[in-house]
Structure formats: structure tokens, C-alpha cells
Design a protein around this motif. Structure first.
Motif, short mmCIF file in Angstrom:
data_model
loop_
_atom_site.label_atom_id
_atom_site.label_comp_id
_atom_site.label_asym_id
_atom_site.label_seq_id
_atom_site.Cartn_x
_atom_site.Cartn_y
_atom_site.Cartn_z
N UNK A 49 0.81 -1.21 0.00
CA UNK A 49 0.00 0.00 0.00
C UNK A 49 0.84 1.26 0.00
N UNK A 50 1.97 1.23 0.76
CA UNK A 50 2.85 2.39 0.78
C UNK A 50 3.48 2.62 -0.59
N UNK A 51 3.91 1.52 -1.24
CA UNK A 51 4.51 1.63 -2.57
C UNK A 51 3.51 2.19 -3.58
N UNK A 52 2.28 1.68 -3.55
CA UNK A 52 1.24 2.16 -4.47
C UNK A 52 0.91 3.63 -4.19
N UNK A 53 0.88 4.03 -2.92
CA UNK A 53 0.59 5.42 -2.57
C UNK A 53 1.64 6.37 -3.12
N UNK A 54 2.93 5.96 -3.01
CA UNK A 54 4.00 6.81 -3.54
C UNK A 54 3.89 6.94 -5.06
N UNK A 55 3.61 5.80 -5.71
CA UNK A 55 3.43 5.84 -7.17
C UNK A 55 2.27 6.76 -7.54
N UNK A 56 1.18 6.70 -6.76
CA UNK A 56 0.01 7.55 -7.02
C UNK A 56 0.39 9.03 -6.94
N UNK A 57 1.16 9.40 -5.93
CA UNK A 57 1.55 10.80 -5.76
C UNK A 57 2.35 11.30 -6.96
N UNK A 58 3.32 10.49 -7.40
CA UNK A 58 4.12 10.89 -8.56
C UNK A 58 3.26 10.95 -9.83
N UNK A 59 2.36 9.99 -9.97
CA UNK A 59 1.49 9.95 -11.15
C UNK A 59 0.56 11.16 -11.17
N UNK A 60 -0.01 11.50 -10.03
CA UNK A 60 -0.89 12.67 -9.93
C UNK A 60 -0.11 13.95 -10.22
#
Length: 275
Positions: A26-37
């Protein structure tokens, strides 16, 4: 006592922290989401700031205040023809036939007086016609005029043509297209675009003499091209950003939930095998 607003209307219900479970996935996906956004936000911001130019075609006379005239600017050099022999003639289908146009024009000697540079500004009617540089207005016609030339400027635009055939006549066929450019403030500018084709030939008079000239034959298109500057509305920018943020977190939540569910199921399978 204060008014207690009914809590059942709260659509953003909170889950106690002790009922949630953080995971590395979940932490990895959250970081990816922030960069993607962040990437999508910057892309949308660039598109919002940038100005888009939209073009359209329509049949109309865009510059109705011109009085049916088009302003023309011509700058041409004839390095082997004396200024006394150079003249500008204008004619069109409305019956205009002007030989040796001199208003708003000047002749500059070149090559110790052996050549001439003609600069002039004049108006033409918005009908098919031509204007040409020739020796027709000269008092005495030369024996073999050399019409080698270089066009420095022809406004509605800028062209450079070079010719090497000295005694040939030169035809430049212009298709003039009215053009309107409208900026973000709504201010319109009227101009003209044109396409050009040219040919060379030797022209003889009825006496058999060669009478060269440089012809500019023009025809006006009934189609007007309009270029309009546009910028994305702010409400659309905000809507897109909300869609990016909400959609990214929703999709990421689904992916994270699927991964978590699969990992938990796998753990149960492993535990079952061990027991």
C-alpha cells in the motif's frame, strides 16, 4: 446546548486507525500515485496556460471596412535595367489600367546607375487582375531590356525569387486568401496569405520585338481563413484535476485491495498446508 447536525448525513465516514492495517504494498502504491498525480497535474497545468490556435474556413469578406481595396507593398531589384526605364503598371477586371504608377513609390539606382531598385506601396481592387514591372511607361523603349530581378518583399508576405533569363517575361500567379487572426482579447487583425507559382517565357510585340515584363497576376479566394486563440476554461481545468486525483486514488485503491486480498488468501492456503 448546540444544534447537533444529524451525523447519518456524513458521507465521509471515518474508520478508526486501530481497524486499518498498513502494508508495504500500500505504501509503494501510494508513492506511485503521488508521482502519477503530480505528472498529470503538471501536464494539465501546461495545457491550461498554453494558448491553442483553432482555425476555421468560411465564405465572407472579413475586412469590410477596407473599401474593397488590398494594400500591396513591393520591393524589387533589377540590376541590369536603368531607373528611367522601370515602371509599375496596374490593371484589373473593373477596368482599371494604370501605366507608370508613381504614387508612394521610389526608384533607387544600383550598380553605378546601370540597375534599379523599385520600392512602392499601392492598393488593388478585390477583383482578379495583375500588376507588372515593365518598360511600358518609358519614353523610348530599349532594344533588349534585361529583366533579371530579385524580389525582396511582396506583402502580403515575403518571398525571394531569382531569375537568370535576361530577356524572358516572368509570370507570378498569386492566389490570395483573406485571413483573420483573433487573439484572446477578441481583437481581430486582417491580413492575406497567398500561394504563388511562376513561369518564364519570351513575349514578342506585333513588330517582332521582344518586350519583357515581370507580371504579378492575382485572384482572390472567396474562402476566408480564421485563426482564433483559445485557452481552456478554468472550470474545465479544475474538473480535470478533480477527475485525475479521484480517479487515480480509486483505481489505486482497487489495485491495492486486490493485491491485499490475494496475499491474505495465499497466506491462508500456506497455513492450511502447514496444518
Amino acid at each position: 446546548s448546540g444544534i447537533d447536525f444529524p451525523r447519518p448525513f456524513d458521507i465521509y465516514r471515518k474508520v478508526p486507525k486501530d481497524l486499518t492495517q498498513p502494508t508495504y504494498t500500500g505504501a509503494f502504491i501510494s508513492i506511485l500515485c503521488c508521482f502519477f498525480i503530480l505528472f498529470l497535474f503538471l501536464s494539465e497545468l501546461t495545457g491550461f496556460i498554453a494558448t491553442e490556435i483553432v482555425n476555421e474556413l468560411y465564405v465572407d469578406d472579413p475586412d469590410k471596412d477596407s473599401g474593397g481595396k488590398i494594400e500591396v507593398s513591393l520591393n524589387i531589384s533589377l540590376p541590369h535595367l536603368h531607373c528611367d526605364l522601370v515602371g509599375l503598371d496596374i490593371q484589373d477586371e473593373m477596368g482599371r489600367h494604370e501605366v507608370g504608377h508613381i504614387d508612394n513609390s521610389m526608384k533607387i539606382p544600383l550598380n553605378q546607375g546601370d540597375g534599379c531598385r523599385f520600392e512602392g506601396e499601392f492598393s488593388i481592387n478585390k477583383v482578379p487582375g495583375n500588376f507588372h514591372v515593365s518598360t511600358h511607361s518609358a519614353t523610348a523603349q530599349p532594344q533588349s531590356p534585361d529583366m533579371t530581378h530579385n524580389i525582396h518583399k511582396l506583402a502580403f508576405g515575403e518571398n525571394n525569387f531569382a531569375s537568370v533569363a535576361a530577356l524572358a517575361s516572368h509570370d507570378y500567379i498569386l492566389k490570395i486568401v483573406p485571413t483573420v487572426y483573433e487573439d484572446l482579447s477578441g481583437r481581430q487583425r486582417f491580413s492575406y496569405q497567398y500561394t504563388v507559382a511562376n513561369k518564364e517565357y519570351v513575349a514578342y510585340s506585333h513588330t517582332g520585338r521582344i518586350i519583357p515584363a515581370i507580371w504579378f497576376r492575382y485572384d482572390l479566394s472567396p474562402i476566408t481563413v480564421k485563426y482564433t486563440e483559445r485557452r481552456q476554461p478554468f472550470y474545465r481545468f479544475v474538473t480535470t484535476i478533480c477527475a485525475i486525483v479521484g480517479g487515480t486514488f480509486t483505481v489505486a485503491g482497487i489495485i491495492d485491495s486486490c493485491i491485499f486480498t490475494a496475499s491474505e488468501a495465499w497466506k491462508k492456503i500456506q497455513i492450511g498446508k502447514m496444518s
